[in-house]
Write a protein that holds these residues in place. Structure first.
Motif, mmCIF file in Angstrom:
data_model
loop_
_atom_site.group_PDB
_atom_site.id
_atom_site.type_symbol
_atom_site.label_atom_id
_atom_site.label_comp_id
_atom_site.label_asym_id
_atom_site.label_seq_id
_atom_site.Cartn_x
_atom_site.Cartn_y
_atom_site.Cartn_z
ATOM 1 N N LEU A 18 68.160 17.292 36.667
ATOM 2 C CA LEU A 18 69.369 16.735 36.108
ATOM 3 C C LEU A 18 69.748 17.084 34.609
ATOM 4 C CD1 LEU A 18 69.451 13.107 37.724
ATOM 5 C CD2 LEU A 18 70.984 15.272 38.423
ATOM 6 N N TYR A 19 68.474 17.407 33.972
ATOM 7 C CA TYR A 19 68.680 17.813 32.680
ATOM 8 C C TYR A 19 68.365 19.398 32.437
ATOM 9 C CZ TYR A 19 69.036 12.809 31.308
ATOM 10 O OH TYR A 19 69.359 11.689 31.073
ATOM 11 N N ASN A 20 68.338 20.057 33.516
ATOM 12 C CA ASN A 20 68.144 21.422 33.514
ATOM 13 C C ASN A 20 69.283 22.270 34.329
ATOM 14 O OD1 ASN A 20 66.644 24.029 33.028
ATOM 15 N ND2 ASN A 20 65.393 23.769 34.610
ATOM 16 N N GLU A 21 70.209 22.369 33.998
ATOM 17 C CA GLU A 21 71.326 22.955 34.632
ATOM 18 C C GLU A 21 71.769 22.504 36.073
ATOM 19 O OE1 GLU A 21 73.127 24.975 33.052
ATOM 20 O OE2 GLU A 21 72.041 24.689 30.990
ATOM 21 N N SER A 22 71.458 21.488 36.453
ATOM 22 C CA SER A 22 71.559 20.964 37.858
ATOM 23 C C SER A 22 73.142 20.396 37.954
ATOM 24 C CB SER A 22 70.599 19.725 38.159
ATOM 25 O OG SER A 22 71.091 19.212 39.588
ATOM 26 N N ASN A 23 73.425 20.614 38.867
ATOM 27 C CA ASN A 23 75.070 20.271 39.215
ATOM 28 C C ASN A 23 75.061 18.869 40.101
ATOM 29 O OD1 ASN A 23 76.322 22.286 37.965
ATOM 30 N ND2 ASN A 23 76.184 23.628 39.563
ATOM 31 N N VAL A 24 73.906 18.469 40.327
ATOM 32 C CA VAL A 24 73.819 17.002 41.274
ATOM 33 C C VAL A 24 74.892 16.175 40.667
ATOM 34 C CG1 VAL A 24 72.526 15.098 42.047
ATOM 35 C CG2 VAL A 24 71.671 17.680 42.290
ATOM 36 N N GLN A 25 75.730 15.522 41.134
ATOM 37 C CA GLN A 25 76.597 14.383 40.687
ATOM 38 C C GLN A 25 76.353 13.067 41.134
ATOM 39 O OE1 GLN A 25 77.574 15.799 37.876
ATOM 40 N NE2 GLN A 25 79.630 14.820 38.124
ATOM 41 N N ALA A 26 75.684 12.820 42.475
ATOM 42 C CA ALA A 26 75.485 11.590 42.849
ATOM 43 C C ALA A 26 74.377 11.732 44.086
ATOM 44 C CB ALA A 26 76.621 11.044 43.743
ATOM 45 N N ILE A 27 73.624 10.581 44.198
ATOM 46 C CA ILE A 27 72.148 10.663 45.179
ATOM 47 C C ILE A 27 72.716 9.600 46.162
ATOM 48 C CG2 ILE A 27 69.938 10.317 44.987
ATOM 49 C CD1 ILE A 27 69.967 11.437 42.295
ATOM 50 N N VAL A 28 72.150 9.939 47.432
ATOM 51 C CA VAL A 28 72.130 9.109 48.536
ATOM 52 C C VAL A 28 70.574 8.726 48.657
ATOM 53 C CG1 VAL A 28 72.564 8.636 50.812
ATOM 54 C CG2 VAL A 28 74.163 9.808 49.524
ATOM 55 N N LEU A 29 70.364 7.480 48.643
ATOM 56 C CA LEU A 29 68.970 6.862 49.093
ATOM 57 C C LEU A 29 69.161 6.244 50.399
ATOM 58 C CD1 LEU A 29 66.295 6.291 48.164
ATOM 59 C CD2 LEU A 29 66.778 4.263 47.067
ATOM 60 N N CYS A 30 68.220 6.806 51.288
ATOM 61 C CA CYS A 30 68.042 5.825 52.772
ATOM 62 C C CYS A 30 66.914 6.026 53.137
ATOM 63 C CB CYS A 30 69.113 6.839 53.575
ATOM 64 S SG CYS A 30 68.636 8.589 54.005
ATOM 65 N N GLY A 31 66.596 5.372 54.315
ATOM 66 C CA GLY A 31 65.447 5.036 55.195
ATOM 67 C C GLY A 31 65.195 6.320 55.862
ATOM 68 N N GLU A 32 63.882 6.627 56.326
ATOM 69 C CA GLU A 32 63.814 7.560 57.201
ATOM 70 C C GLU A 32 63.982 7.240 58.637
ATOM 71 O OE1 GLU A 32 60.103 10.585 58.529
ATOM 72 O OE2 GLU A 32 59.640 9.274 57.232
ATOM 73 N N GLY A 33 64.531 8.041 59.281
ATOM 74 C CA GLY A 33 65.083 7.690 60.838
ATOM 75 C C GLY A 33 66.371 6.979 60.923
ATOM 76 N N ASP A 34 66.429 6.044 61.936
ATOM 77 C CA ASP A 34 67.774 5.389 62.024
ATOM 78 C C ASP A 34 67.696 3.880 62.259
ATOM 79 O OD1 ASP A 34 69.504 7.651 61.879
ATOM 80 O OD2 ASP A 34 68.916 7.933 64.298
ATOM 81 N N LYS A 35 66.334 3.358 62.098
ATOM 82 C CA LYS A 35 66.289 1.712 62.318
ATOM 83 C C LYS A 35 66.092 0.889 61.069
ATOM 84 C CE LYS A 35 63.103 2.746 66.519
ATOM 85 N NZ LYS A 35 62.117 2.187 67.036
ATOM 86 N N ALA A 36 65.988 1.381 59.961
ATOM 87 C CA ALA A 36 65.861 0.613 58.784
ATOM 88 C C ALA A 36 66.174 1.340 57.511
ATOM 89 C CB ALA A 36 64.424 -0.119 58.808
ATOM 90 N N PHE A 37 66.349 0.660 56.286
ATOM 91 C CA PHE A 37 66.066 1.098 54.996
ATOM 92 C C PHE A 37 64.806 1.092 54.542
ATOM 93 C CE2 PHE A 37 66.730 0.722 50.337
ATOM 94 C CZ PHE A 37 66.986 1.508 49.805
ATOM 95 N N SER A 38 64.282 -0.081 54.552
ATOM 96 C CA SER A 38 62.834 -0.382 54.030
ATOM 97 C C SER A 38 62.696 -1.416 54.725
ATOM 98 C CB SER A 38 62.817 -0.642 52.691
ATOM 99 O OG SER A 38 61.495 -1.024 52.352
ATOM 100 N N ALA A 39 61.266 -1.715 55.587
ATOM 101 C CA ALA A 39 60.714 -2.974 55.866
ATOM 102 C C ALA A 39 59.910 -3.765 55.047
ATOM 103 C CB ALA A 39 59.570 -2.494 57.411
ATOM 104 N N GLY A 40 59.885 -3.289 53.719
ATOM 105 C CA GLY A 40 59.362 -4.245 52.709
ATOM 106 C C GLY A 40 57.838 -4.054 52.414
#
Length: 245
Positions: A18-40
């Protein structure tokens, strides 16, 4: 702990980009697969904390919390949590530490706070984040004391999620939201994200330490593990009285 270290390393890598010429403007954080975000938290690891001293567990939990919460200090772009399924315990706190949230509809459990059922107070800034989210203290208190799990509809009604869509559309909707943000002025977006977080995070460091100390005390009680086993077995725990060791 291993996931926390990997997560923190990834955050550090993205920070450099982000501090080295990156054009990233937003980030999506999600769990792997489709069942959960995080089991804890990992139950085996949580069980093992009873072997440590209280002060060692305080240090351990502060380090654990920081490995995830560091994204609020290191990533000056919006982070959007895609809650296609449950975010439980520490996972719920991580979701709340994101700037925006998209959640599954249809009565899907998305934010779970089972701490008291596990035998510990809330951690990873969960109480602080709920209070900063703007919901009433009476609602936040009930959620945490009773160890409630909120459906997507519950969370949306309380203002804890921004968008509510079917579970199979959550990740797409989160990416769509990220793409909309990416079309906005990059300096304006980063400046506002810093200001939003600065306003919310003024007392976060102190809250994390209080959480770590409160949890560490419970890890050293003789009844530590009773709640973990009960939750795993889907039974009601029978905890020792307050004045027990």
């Amino acid at each position: 702990m291993e996931m926390g270290k990997d997560f923190e390393a990834l955050i550090g890598k993205i920070e450099k980009e982000l501090y080295n010429e990156s054009n990233v403007q937003a980030i999506v954080l999600c769990g792997e697969g489709d069942k959960a975000f995080s089991a804890g938290g990992n139950l085996e690891w949580l069980h093992s904390l009873s072997e440590n001293s209280v002060h060692q567990n305080v240090d351990t939990m502060v380090q654990f919390y920081s490995s995830f919460i560091c994204m609020r200090q290191k990533l000056p772009v919006p982070v959007i949590a895609a809650l296609q399924g449950p975010a439980m315990g520490a996972g719920a706190c991580l979701a709340l530490s994101c700037d925006l949230r998209v959640a599954a509809s249809g009565g899907t459990p998305v934010l779970g706070f089972p701490f008291t059922k596990l035998g510990i107070p809330s951690g990873l800034g969960g109480m602080y984040m709920l209070q900063q989210a703007g919901i009433s203290s009476t609602i936040a208190t009930e959620i945490l004391l009773l160890g409630k799990t909120l459906t997507g509809e519950d969370a949306h009604e309380l203002g804890l999620v921004n968008r509510l869509v079917s579970a199979d559309q959550v990740k797409d909707e989160a990416h769509s939201l990220a793409e909309q943000i990416a079309k906005m002025h990059p300096v304006a977006v980063r400046s506002m994200i810093r200001n939003f977080r600065h306003g919310k995070d003024h007392g976060l460091v102190d809250a994390l330490y209080r959480d770590a100390h409160a949890q560490a005390v419970c890890y050293n009680r003789q009844d530590w593990g009773v709640g973990l086993n009960a939750v795993a077995a889907k039974e009601e725990a029978n905890f020792d009285p307050y004045h027990s060791k």
